[in-house]
Structure formats: structure tokens, C-alpha cells
Design a protein around this motif. Structure first.
Motif, short mmCIF file in Angstrom:
data_model
loop_
_atom_site.label_atom_id
_atom_site.label_comp_id
_atom_site.label_asym_id
_atom_site.label_seq_id
_atom_site.Cartn_x
_atom_site.Cartn_y
_atom_site.Cartn_z
N UNK A 177 -4.35 -1.46 3.83
CA UNK A 177 -3.54 -2.09 2.78
C UNK A 177 -4.41 -2.37 1.56
N UNK A 178 -3.78 -2.72 0.47
CA UNK A 178 -4.49 -2.94 -0.79
C UNK A 178 -4.57 -4.45 -1.05
N UNK A 179 -5.74 -5.07 -0.86
CA UNK A 179 -5.86 -6.52 -1.04
C UNK A 179 -5.40 -7.01 -2.41
N UNK A 180 -5.60 -6.19 -3.45
CA UNK A 180 -5.22 -6.61 -4.80
C UNK A 180 -3.71 -6.79 -4.93
N UNK A 181 -2.94 -6.18 -4.04
CA UNK A 181 -1.49 -6.31 -4.12
C UNK A 181 -0.96 -7.50 -3.32
N UNK A 182 -1.84 -8.23 -2.66
CA UNK A 182 -1.40 -9.40 -1.90
C UNK A 182 -1.31 -10.60 -2.83
N UNK A 183 -0.16 -11.27 -2.89
CA UNK A 183 -0.05 -12.45 -3.74
C UNK A 183 -0.92 -13.59 -3.19
N UNK A 184 -1.20 -14.60 -4.02
CA UNK A 184 -1.94 -15.76 -3.52
C UNK A 184 -1.21 -16.38 -2.32
N UNK A 235 0.84 -1.19 0.00
CA UNK A 235 0.00 0.00 0.00
C UNK A 235 0.87 1.24 0.00
N UNK A 236 0.26 2.41 -0.07
CA UNK A 236 1.04 3.65 -0.07
C UNK A 236 1.80 3.83 1.24
N UNK A 237 2.86 4.63 1.18
CA UNK A 237 3.62 5.00 2.37
C UNK A 237 3.36 6.47 2.68
N UNK A 238 3.45 6.84 3.96
CA UNK A 238 3.13 8.20 4.39
C UNK A 238 4.22 8.73 5.32
N UNK A 289 4.41 2.54 6.45
CA UNK A 289 3.61 1.87 5.44
C UNK A 289 3.29 0.46 5.90
N UNK A 290 2.48 -0.26 5.14
CA UNK A 290 2.16 -1.65 5.44
C UNK A 290 3.03 -2.55 4.59
N UNK A 291 3.65 -3.52 5.23
CA UNK A 291 4.51 -4.47 4.52
C UNK A 291 3.98 -5.88 4.73
N UNK A 292 4.29 -6.72 3.80
CA UNK A 292 3.93 -8.13 3.92
C UNK A 292 5.15 -8.92 4.37
N UNK A 293 4.89 -10.08 4.91
CA UNK A 293 5.97 -10.99 5.28
C UNK A 293 6.79 -11.29 4.03
N UNK A 294 8.11 -11.08 4.04
CA UNK A 294 8.91 -11.33 2.84
C UNK A 294 8.89 -12.78 2.39
N UNK A 295 8.41 -13.68 3.24
CA UNK A 295 8.32 -15.08 2.84
C UNK A 295 7.03 -15.39 2.08
N UNK A 296 6.12 -14.40 1.99
CA UNK A 296 4.89 -14.62 1.23
C UNK A 296 5.22 -14.69 -0.26
N UNK A 297 4.58 -15.61 -0.99
CA UNK A 297 4.85 -15.72 -2.43
C UNK A 297 4.30 -14.53 -3.21
N UNK A 298 5.02 -14.16 -4.26
CA UNK A 298 4.50 -13.23 -5.25
C UNK A 298 3.60 -14.00 -6.22
#
Length: 514
Positions: free
Chosen positions: A196-203, A174-177, A247-256
């Protein structure tokens, strides 16, 4: 007798005589009064502000209006009325005091009669909060700050400014502020909520692992205090004690999401650490069709390895269907239609760099066996359990070996044209390997990885061949299709290496009950 004659009194006729005197020009004339002068009209209305700086929600600014004639003379007694074009941005009182409500720009009008003057008022995202606490909402509701009483010592203008996309990485969702004043610290923890933006979350994204993170020296560092993930509102909350960029970050182990085309990325010091192997990795979800043959070849500066595995919520686990020990080698796999994950890793935790994978996909009709050599960078086509394929046995696409195991001693040492197909099989399951279209002088054999005696073989002369067995250990096994045999069924005559077209399939496997 005396007579008395009465005379009419002149007084009775005076009212009649006066009009005649006036009509005949007698007496004095009167002049009508002069009307009052017309007041000067309003030609222009000017509006000025005590402060031209942008406001924050809750802030105020005093506006002053002057009604002027065409000669520039101010009409101090003229009545002024005030209005705002957008009350959701700012309101204005009858005395011209503007109060900011929400982010945006509005026009404030001062009207005298039919003439108006205007001023533009800009309200930036943020708010003004004192030592009693308060709530600041910005970015259309995507940012919310809840400041408890005592967090700030005095009234403070809080700003929220969107950061450029250049600060985002492959892990931000998502955006950063930038929150200001930068460096502000709080005596009490402040709750920061970011959408956060759900569309940007990988499966296979585990939303519970999303975090609010602070940008520190170019690296996103997740907050760990009072973390709450609300997947219903797509919001992540955490407590912070100072202002900076968040900003909101995802776990780096999440798949793209690997999509269907080429894949590019890089292994960095913040990527997922595969602790068991001591290396950093990226993961990509692939969704091939049943029977699709995925071909991948990598390049780049990364000193690493890659492969294709089953898709799992935890990408550090799961069966690996095919892999190679160098980025620039090729991987090919026949899909059974299940979702897959491509993993890319540095050789160890210190190996970082960029990579690109060229991906192509083909149908069963495009499969053509190639013998792997030390120079061609190829890998054998791996079959997933539950998949099938078709191939052609030709001298030009085959490996040549000498027979080491055979129920007929006369065949030992004879040359075979062979095709190899690796398949990962799990212990305790029964698998069936079926082949069709074989020539009489051909064989179907299954060897464990690393060589040794075969675990199954069918050297019958029929067009259809079958091997069924239960692996003792989970391992790679090589399906070997061989072309070579005696001309006659009684093991006499010339030794032949026929060519033929065949179909090959591997069952998914069924659990064997002890």
C-alpha cells in the motif's frame, strides 16, 4: 713410356649445365597454382521467433538466426553468437533459446562476423507455476503470490495487469491489479501480498485495519482469511482461493485528510456505518491553528447533518464541539489548536448522496457575532475549551431579548442586546470563563442548553468579568454577553444598551477530585 690422360666426367658438370640450359631457353616451363576462391561475405542476419507472443517470467521461446549474402543466399556454415541487452529481463543460450527472467523489454542480438540481427522480446508481469507450487512477483515487487504445492493441477501462466485508476474509490490506498487467468480457482489457498502507499493514508489511520479486497460488482469486498498487515514493509497479506481484481483498501471509518481548503465527497452504501445512530458517515481530519475561526457551509444532494468534533482514533467517539442538523447550514468554531474531525452523515442509513463544504478560516480580528434566525442558515460561533476570541457589541449584530432572571427585580422584562456563544463542557471539570472590556451596563451569564436558571453570572460594573463553575452534566452551555442596565449604579435612571469591544476566553478545564 706410355702416357695416360684423364678426361673429366660429364656427370660432374651436369648440375652446372642445367641452369645454363634453362637460362638459354632450353627445357620445359611450369605454371603456378590458382588460389582458392574468396568465400561470400555476410550481408545481413535475420532473426525469427517460434512464437511472437509476450513471455512470462520462467517462459522460453526459441529464436532462429540466418546469415545471408547480399544476393539472399544463406550461409549455413557461418558461426552465430547470441547476446541479450538486458539479462534481468531475458537471457539467451548459445543455441538461441530465450528464457524470460523479469518484466520488461529487451533486445536479443545474433551476430555473424561483424554483422548483427536483432529481435525484441517482451516479458509481461507474472509467471508460470505448476502443481509443485511457486512464487510470482510483479509490479516491481509490489505484488507477490505464493502458491503452495497442489494449488494448481498443471502448469499455468499467471498474469498480473494493473487496473485503471477508475476502479479506485475513496477507500483504496494503492493500485489495483487484475490477476489471470480470470476465474482461476485453487485447490489450496494462495497467499496474496500487496503493498500500500503510506502517503495515501489519512492521519489517524489504523494500519492494522487495512485489508486486501476483491472487486465484486464494483464494490471492494475485503478478504478475511489469514490477514497480516506488515507496517514495516507497507504490505498487506491475505489468502485467496480464486483470481479476480484485487487491491488494498482502508477501513471506511478512517478519517480523510481535510487539508485547509474546500471538501467534497459522497456518502455511499459502503461508507462507515455509525451503528449507534444508524447512519453512514465520512470523516475528515482538520488541523487548525490556535485561535483560528473555522467557518463551514455545506451543499449537495445528501440529506444529512454534519459537525466538528475532537480528533480520535475511533471517529465514532469523542466530544462534538459544534454541529447542525442540515447540510446547508453554517458551522463556525473557534479552535484551541487541537486536531479536529469533520463528520458528515446521512440522516439514516438509507440517505446517500454527494456533498461539498466551503471552508474559510479567519483570525480573532474577523469574528463578528450574528443572531441566528430560521432563514439565514447561520449557527452561533462555538468556543472550544481553551480558546479565546474578540468581538464587538453592536445593535446590528446582536439578538434582542427581555430579561428573565436578575437579582434586581426592576430589571425583569427590560430589553437586552445579547451575544451567544455555545461551548461543550464536561462534567466533573472546573471551567473558568473570563471576559474583558465590558461596559458598566453589561453582564456575563452562563446558561445550560435548553434554557433554565443560569449556572453563573457576573453583573458587576467592572471591565473584567469572571465565572467559574463545575458542570453537573456534560452538555452544551451558552455564554451570554448582555448589554443593558440602568444608568446609575443604584438601579435608577435611564435603561441603556451600550456598545463596546470585548475579549472572551474559556479555560480547558481541570478535573475536580471528589
Amino acid at each position: 713410356m706410355a702416357r695416360h690422360t684423364s678426361r673429366p666426367s660429364l656427370i660432374r658438370f651436369l648440375p652446372l649445365l642445367l641452369p645454363l640450359a634453362v637460362a638459354c631457353g632450353g627445357g620445359e616451363s611450369t605454371t603456378p597454382p590458382t588460389p582458392p576462391p574468396t568465400p561470400p561475405s555476410v550481408a545481413t542476419v535475420t532473426v525469427t521467433a517460434a512464437n511472437s507472443a509476450p513471455l512470462l517470467p520462467g517462459g522460453t521461446v526459441q529464436l532462429t538466426a540466418r546469415a545471408l549474402t547480399s544476393a539472399g543466399v544463406e550461409l549455413t556454415t557461418t558461426s552465430i553468437t547470441w547476446s541479450s541487452a538486458s539479462a534481468s529481463v531475458a537471457t539467451v543460450s548459445a543455441a538461441g533459446l530465450v528464457t524470460a527472467v523479469g518484466a520488461g523489454t529487451t533486445t536479443i542480438s545474433a551476430t555473424a562476423g561483424s554483422v548483427s540481427g536483432t529481435a525484441s522480446v517482451q516479458v509481461n508481469p507474472g509467471g508460470i507455476v505448476g502443481n509443485t507450487g511457486g512464487t510470482v512477483t510483479a509490479a516491481g515487487g509490489s505484488v507477490t503470490l505464493q502458491l503452495p504445492a497442489g494449488a494448481l493441477a498443471s502448469s499455468t501462466p499467471i498474469t498480473v495487469t494493473a487496473k485503471p485508476d477508475t476502479v479506485r474509490t475513496e477507500h483504496t490506498v494503492g493500485p489495483a491489479y487484475l490477476f489471470g487467468p480470470t476465474g482461476t480457482t485453487f485447490a489450496q489457498p494462495v497467499t496474496m501480498a500487496l503493498k500500500y502507499e503510506p502517503a495515501q493514508l489519512p492521519p489517524y489511520t489504523d494500519k492494522a485495519a487495512l485489508r486486501v479486497a476483491r472487486l465484486t460488482n464494483g464494490v471492494w469486498v475485503p478478504l478475511t482469511e489469514s490477514v497480516v498487515v506488515d507496517s514495516a514493509t507497507n504490505t498487506v497479506r491475505a489468502a485467496t482461493r480464486s483470481f479476480s481484481s484485487y487491491g488494498v483498501v482502508r477501513d471506511p471509518c478512517m478519517p480523510f485528510n481535510g487539508g485547509t481548503g474546500n471538501i467534497s465527497g459522497q456518502i455511499s452504501a459502503t461508507d462507515c456505518l455509525f451503528a449507534t445512530a444508524g447512519r453512514r458517515s465520512d470523516y475528515y481530519t482538520l488541523r487548525p491553528a490556535n485561535g483560528e475561526v473555522i467557518t463551514l457551509r455545506g451543499s449537495g444532494t445528501l440529506d444529512g447533518l454534519y459537525g466538528v468534533k475532537e480528533a480520535t482514533a475511533d471517529p465514532a467517539v469523542g466530544t462534538v464541539w459544534n454541529s447542525v442538523a442540515a447540510i446547508d447550514r453554517e458551522v463556525r468554531i473557534v479552535s484551541n489548536g487541537d486536531s479536529l474531525q469533520l463528520f458528515v452523515s446521512g440522516r439514516d442509513s438509507t440517505k446517500l448522496g454527494s456533498y461539498t463544504f466551503t471552508r474559510s478560516a479567519g483570525s480573532l480580528a474577523t469574528v463578528d457575532h450574528e443572531c441566528v434566525t430560521s432563514s439565514n442558515g447561520k449557527s452561533y460561533i462555538a468556543l472550544m475549551p481553551g480558546s479565546g476570541m474578540a468581538g464587538r457589541m453592536l445593535p446590528t449584530n446582536s439578538c434582542t431579548v427581555n430579561i428573565q432572571f436578575s437579582p434586581n427585580p426592576a430589571a425583569i422584562g427590560k430589553p437586552l442586546l445579547v451575544h451567544y456563544y455555545p461551548v461543550r463542557l464536561l462534567a466533573g471539570r472546573r471551567y473558568t470563563i473570563n471576559a474583558a472590556g465590558f461596559a458598566p451596563q453589561s453582564s456575563l451569564t452562563v446558561f445550560p442548553s435548553g434554557g433554565g436558571a443560569p449556572v453563573g453570572q457576573d453583573v458587576s460594573n467592572g471591565a473584567n468579568r469572571t465565572i467559574s463553575f463545575v458542570p453537573a452534566t456534560t452538555n452544551y452551555y451558552f455564554i451570554e454577553i448582555g448589554s443593558g442596565g440602568f444608568e446609575n449604579a443604584n438601579y435608577t435612571g435611564a435603561w441603556l444598551n451600550p456598545g463596546f469591544t470585548y475579549a472572551l476566553s474559556v479555560s480547558r478545564g481541570t478535573v475536580v477530585t471528589p
